[in-house]
Design a protein around this motif. Structure first.
Motif, PDB file in Angstrom:
ATOM      1  N   MET A 134       0.845  -1.198   0.000  1.00 34.03           N
ATOM      2  CA  MET A 134       0.000   0.000   0.000  1.00 34.03           C
ATOM      3  C   MET A 134       0.879   1.247   0.000  1.00 34.03           C
ATOM      4  SD  MET A 134      -2.970   1.074   2.719  1.00 34.03           S
ATOM      5  CE  MET A 134      -3.885   2.590   2.516  1.00 34.03           C
ATOM      6  N   SER A 135       0.688   2.124  -0.965  1.00 36.76           N
ATOM      7  CA  SER A 135       1.523   3.320  -1.070  1.00 36.76           C
ATOM      8  C   SER A 135       1.155   4.331   0.008  1.00 36.76           C
ATOM      9  CB  SER A 135       1.376   3.957  -2.448  1.00 36.76           C
ATOM     10  OG  SER A 135       0.034   4.363  -2.667  1.00 36.76           O
ATOM     11  N   GLN A 136       2.169   5.058   0.466  1.00 33.66           N
ATOM     12  CA  GLN A 136       1.979   6.079   1.483  1.00 33.66           C
ATOM     13  C   GLN A 136       1.580   7.405   0.829  1.00 33.66           C
ATOM     14  OE1 GLN A 136       2.203   5.581   4.875  1.00 33.66           O
ATOM     15  NE2 GLN A 136       2.361   3.431   4.281  1.00 33.66           N
ATOM     16  N   PRO A 137       0.949   8.302   1.587  1.00 31.53           N
ATOM     17  CA  PRO A 137       0.543   9.591   1.010  1.00 31.53           C
ATOM     18  C   PRO A 137       1.753  10.448   0.656  1.00 31.53           C
ATOM     19  CG  PRO A 137       0.186   9.555   3.387  1.00 31.53           C
ATOM     20  CD  PRO A 137       0.524   8.156   2.991  1.00 31.53           C
ATOM     21  N   LEU A 138       1.543  11.359  -0.279  1.00 31.46           N
ATOM     22  CA  LEU A 138       2.583  12.280  -0.702  1.00 31.46           C
ATOM     23  C   LEU A 138       2.931  13.221   0.452  1.00 31.46           C
ATOM     24  CD1 LEU A 138       4.283  13.491  -3.048  1.00 31.46           C
ATOM     25  CD2 LEU A 138       2.330  14.963  -3.546  1.00 31.46           C
ATOM     26  N   LEU A 139       4.219  13.387   0.718  1.00 29.86           N
ATOM     27  CA  LEU A 139       4.651  14.291   1.786  1.00 29.86           C
ATOM     28  C   LEU A 139       5.316  15.545   1.222  1.00 29.86           C
ATOM     29  CD1 LEU A 139       5.124  14.881   4.815  1.00 29.86           C
ATOM     30  CD2 LEU A 139       7.369  13.778   4.531  1.00 29.86           C
ATOM     31  N   LEU A 140       6.344  15.345   0.393  1.00 33.32           N
ATOM     32  CA  LEU A 140       7.115  16.463  -0.144  1.00 33.32           C
ATOM     33  C   LEU A 140       6.929  16.531  -1.652  1.00 33.32           C
ATOM     34  CD1 LEU A 140       9.336  18.688   0.352  1.00 33.32           C
ATOM     35  CD2 LEU A 140      11.013  16.903  -0.212  1.00 33.32           C
ATOM     36  N   ASN A 141       6.640  17.728  -2.154  1.00 29.53           N
ATOM     37  CA  ASN A 141       6.411  17.890  -3.585  1.00 29.53           C
ATOM     38  C   ASN A 141       7.112  19.162  -4.061  1.00 29.53           C
ATOM     39  OD1 ASN A 141       5.432  17.411  -6.138  1.00 29.53           O
ATOM     40  ND2 ASN A 141       3.396  18.243  -5.751  1.00 29.53           N
ATOM     41  N   LEU A 142       8.070  19.002  -4.976  1.00 26.44           N
ATOM     42  CA  LEU A 142       8.768  20.123  -5.584  1.00 26.44           C
ATOM     43  C   LEU A 142       8.275  20.249  -7.019  1.00 26.44           C
ATOM     44  CD1 LEU A 142      10.498  19.483  -3.087  1.00 26.44           C
ATOM     45  CD2 LEU A 142      12.537  19.928  -4.455  1.00 26.44           C
ATOM     46  N   ARG A 143       7.728  21.412  -7.356  1.00 22.53           N
ATOM     47  CA  ARG A 143       7.106  21.598  -8.675  1.00 22.53           C
ATOM     48  C   ARG A 143       7.763  22.746  -9.420  1.00 22.53           C
ATOM     49  NH1 ARG A 143       0.815  22.218  -7.654  1.00 22.53           N
ATOM     50  NH2 ARG A 143       0.919  22.394  -9.940  1.00 22.53           N
ATOM     51  N   GLU A 144       8.375  22.415 -10.560  1.00 19.85           N
ATOM     52  CA  GLU A 144       9.015  23.410 -11.439  1.00 19.85           C
ATOM     53  C   GLU A 144       9.892  24.373 -10.635  1.00 19.85           C
ATOM     54  OE1 GLU A 144       9.022  23.395 -14.694  1.00 19.85           O
ATOM     55  OE2 GLU A 144       7.721  21.619 -14.761  1.00 19.85           O
ATOM     56  N   LEU A 145      10.671  23.821  -9.733  1.00 22.13           N
ATOM     57  CA  LEU A 145      11.439  24.629  -8.790  1.00 22.13           C
ATOM     58  C   LEU A 145      12.683  25.219  -9.442  1.00 22.13           C
ATOM     59  CD1 LEU A 145      11.569  25.426  -5.747  1.00 22.13           C
ATOM     60  CD2 LEU A 145      13.136  23.493  -5.456  1.00 22.13           C
ATOM     61  N   ALA A 146      12.881  26.514  -9.198  1.00 20.68           N
ATOM     62  CA  ALA A 146      14.125  27.193  -9.553  1.00 20.68           C
ATOM     63  C   ALA A 146      14.599  27.936  -8.312  1.00 20.68           C
ATOM     64  CB  ALA A 146      13.916  28.164 -10.712  1.00 20.68           C
ATOM     65  N   CYS A 147      15.862  27.727  -7.938  1.00 28.04           N
ATOM     66  CA  CYS A 147      16.383  28.372  -6.736  1.00 28.04           C
ATOM     67  C   CYS A 147      17.886  28.546  -6.871  1.00 28.04           C
ATOM     68  CB  CYS A 147      16.035  27.562  -5.479  1.00 28.04           C
ATOM     69  SG  CYS A 147      16.600  25.838  -5.514  1.00 28.04           S
ATOM     70  N   GLY A 148      18.462  29.358  -5.976  1.00 24.56           N
ATOM     71  CA  GLY A 148      19.888  29.624  -6.017  1.00 24.56           C
ATOM     72  C   GLY A 148      20.271  30.554  -4.893  1.00 24.56           C
ATOM     73  N   TYR A 149      21.364  31.266  -5.103  1.00 26.48           N
ATOM     74  CA  TYR A 149      21.868  32.192  -4.102  1.00 26.48           C
ATOM     75  C   TYR A 149      21.771  33.608  -4.657  1.00 26.48           C
ATOM     76  CZ  TYR A 149      23.773  27.866  -2.259  1.00 26.48           C
ATOM     77  OH  TYR A 149      23.905  26.584  -1.789  1.00 26.48           O
ATOM     78  N   GLY A 150      21.041  34.459  -3.945  1.00 21.70           N
ATOM     79  CA  GLY A 150      20.832  35.808  -4.449  1.00 21.70           C
ATOM     80  C   GLY A 150      20.077  35.759  -5.768  1.00 21.70           C
ATOM     81  N   GLU A 151      20.613  36.427  -6.772  1.00 23.73           N
ATOM     82  CA  GLU A 151      19.975  36.421  -8.088  1.00 23.73           C
ATOM     83  C   GLU A 151      20.476  35.283  -8.974  1.00 23.73           C
ATOM     84  OE1 GLU A 151      17.441  38.404  -8.908  1.00 23.73           O
ATOM     85  OE2 GLU A 151      17.571  39.099  -6.829  1.00 23.73           O
ATOM     86  N   GLN A 152      21.483  34.562  -8.499  1.00 25.31           N
ATOM     87  CA  GLN A 152      22.050  33.482  -9.293  1.00 25.31           C
ATOM     88  C   GLN A 152      21.198  32.215  -9.172  1.00 25.31           C
ATOM     89  OE1 GLN A 152      25.937  32.173  -8.098  1.00 25.31           O
ATOM     90  NE2 GLN A 152      26.303  31.004  -9.973  1.00 25.31           N
ATOM     91  N   ARG A 153      20.745  31.707 -10.294  1.00 21.83           N
ATOM     92  CA  ARG A 153      19.939  30.491 -10.296  1.00 21.83           C
ATOM     93  C   ARG A 153      20.845  29.277 -10.481  1.00 21.83           C
ATOM     94  NH1 ARG A 153      14.110  31.580 -13.163  1.00 21.83           N
ATOM     95  NH2 ARG A 153      13.716  33.590 -12.144  1.00 21.83           N
ATOM     96  N   ILE A 154      20.825  28.402  -9.492  1.00 20.37           N
ATOM     97  CA  ILE A 154      21.635  27.189  -9.534  1.00 20.37           C
ATOM     98  C   ILE A 154      20.813  26.012 -10.040  1.00 20.37           C
ATOM     99  CG2 ILE A 154      23.086  25.627  -8.199  1.00 20.37           C
ATOM    100  CD1 ILE A 154      24.168  28.470  -8.340  1.00 20.37           C
ATOM    101  N   VAL A 155      19.561  25.922  -9.580  1.00 29.77           N
ATOM    102  CA  VAL A 155      18.676  24.799  -9.908  1.00 29.77           C
ATOM    103  C   VAL A 155      17.542  25.294 -10.785  1.00 29.77           C
ATOM    104  CG1 VAL A 155      17.122  23.052  -8.940  1.00 29.77           C
ATOM    105  CG2 VAL A 155      19.246  23.628  -7.750  1.00 29.77           C
ATOM    106  N   GLN A 156      17.213  24.522 -11.827  1.00 29.33           N
ATOM    107  CA  GLN A 156      16.175  24.915 -12.777  1.00 29.33           C
ATOM    108  C   GLN A 156      15.207  23.759 -13.027  1.00 29.33           C
ATOM    109  OE1 GLN A 156      15.787  27.871 -14.124  1.00 29.33           O
ATOM    110  NE2 GLN A 156      17.748  28.916 -14.219  1.00 29.33           N
ATOM    111  N   ASN A 157      13.920  24.103 -13.145  1.00 25.38           N
ATOM    112  CA  ASN A 157      12.880  23.157 -13.599  1.00 25.38           C
ATOM    113  C   ASN A 157      12.919  21.835 -12.855  1.00 25.38           C
ATOM    114  OD1 ASN A 157      14.052  24.469 -16.572  1.00 25.38           O
ATOM    115  ND2 ASN A 157      11.967  24.921 -15.889  1.00 25.38           N
TER     116      ASN A 157
END
Length: 369
Positions: free
Chosen positions: A1-24
């Motif tokens: 039996m599958s467990q419920p969804l806990l963490l969901n990252l959707r189309e995430l873009a993040c980084g430091y300051g204005e610099q984007r390290i992670v995309q989509n």
């Protein structure tokens, strides 16, 4: 039996300051599962972990925990309000507090604080050491204290940032298994960040392979090894090499090792040039095989021996044979390919019906981890 969804990252873009390290970035983790972000330095895995923790803002997309948005562009829920625990690379223990006081730090208002601390000490196998100070403990014991402190408030999600990197190899191996057992026994969901494949596979249910800020594949360790979706994942995970071939049917490839058949049908046009992924355990010792190879190097691994083999064409490959038979360098051995999970990738710019097997058609790679 599958467990419920806990963490969901959707189309995430993040980084430091204005610099984007992670995309989509898209990935999800079910309750009770352990995930891992795996990759080389600078690939974005730690940036992603810090965004989940609330230490870095999100430029695009969103992060949901338990169905609640905890980060999106212009909004970051404070880290202390996220019910997320954190275990750092350097342990981050308070040197002036005892082991018990370190564990109790995050549950100061808990009505059964002493009982919780004792339970945590037993859980991480440090019973009786509550009155000691961090400097009186070994590195492995300090990491257990950090884990106990993070688990004491019963977080929804535990984040572990390179938690074993300061430990020696054998202790890392042992503690990684212990941490998995502890998390599973409590049903605690977790995300681990590491550059160590063995560590990732030992601890995690799902692993995400990162490359230059993008998630190449989020899958089980088994599928990452046997069913890589991209050439990068194929080359990053485990040992192996590519050998050039020509697709002769949806299920078979002609190579200098003979006609290879897999357990799937490929959509590429017959005649297309392809690179075939082979790993050392795909080559087996077959004394009566017509296909022969010359042993040009060997490494004894205990239960098995890793041989470097040279084909009549001059191409080289690696194979793992049981160590009961000790083949010598310079000897000729019969081999066969036993690759049920035959993985092929189209050669960029190739044209169907062009014979793609050069005289030295094996392209070797080594894991970049």
């Amino acid at each position: 039996m599958s467990q419920p969804l806990l963490l969901n990252l959707r189309e995430l873009a993040c980084g430091y300051g204005e610099q984007r390290i992670v995309q989509n970035l898209n990935l999800h983790l079910n309750a009770g599962d352990i995930g891992c972000l795996l990759g080389s330095s600078g690939c974005g895995k730690t940036t992603t972990l810090r965004a989940i923790a609330g230490f870095e803002p999100v430029h695009e997309g969103e992060i949901q925990l338990g169905g609640e948005v905890i980060s999106r562009a212009g909004f970051t829920l404070a880290p202390e309000k996220r019910r997320i625990g954190m275990v750092f690379q350097d342990y981050a223990l308070f040197p002036h507090l005892t082991v018990a006081e370190n564990i109790a730090f995050g549950i100061g208002k808990h009505p059964q604080q002493r009982q919780v601390v004792e339970e945590m000490l037993e859980l991480v196998k440090l019973g009786g050491l509550g009155k000691r100070y961090p400097h009186e403990l070994s590195g492995g014991q300090q990491q257990r204290v950090a884990l106990a402190r993070a688990l004491a408030p019963e977080p929804q999600l535990l984040l572990l940032d390179e938690p074993f990197s300061n430990l020696d190899v054998e202790l890392r191996r042992r503690l990684s298994h212990e941490v998995r057992d502890i998390l599973k026994s409590r049903g605690t969901s977790a995300i681990l960040v590491t550059h160590d494949q063995e560590e990732a596979f030992a601890v995690s249910d799902h692993v995400g392979v990162f490359k230059e800020g993008r998630l190449e594949q989020w899958d089980t360790p088994y599928n990452l090894y046997h069913e890589p979706l991209t050439p990068f994942v194929a080359s990053f995970i485990g040992q192996g090499y590519f050998i050039r071939g020509q697709l002769t049917s949806p299920e078979s490839v002609r190579t200098e090792l003979g006609e290879l058949r897999g357990n799937r049908a490929y959509t590429l046009t017959p005649g297309s040039a392809v690179d075939v992924l082979l790993r050392p355990d795909d080559i087996i010792h077959a004394p009566h095989s017509e296909l022969k190879a010359l042993i040009v190097g060997k490494s004894f691994l205990g239960a098995a021996t890793l041989y470097r083999l040279q084909l009549p064409t001059g191409s080289q490959l690696e194979a793992i044979f049981p160590s009961h038979n000790d083949h010598q360098v310079g000897a000729e051995v019969g081999i066969e390919v036993a690759a049920d999970h035959l993985v092929v990738f189209a050669v960029p710019g190739s044209v169907a019906a062009q014979l793609p097997v050069p005289e030295n058609g094996v392209r070797r790679y080594s894991s970049t981890v």
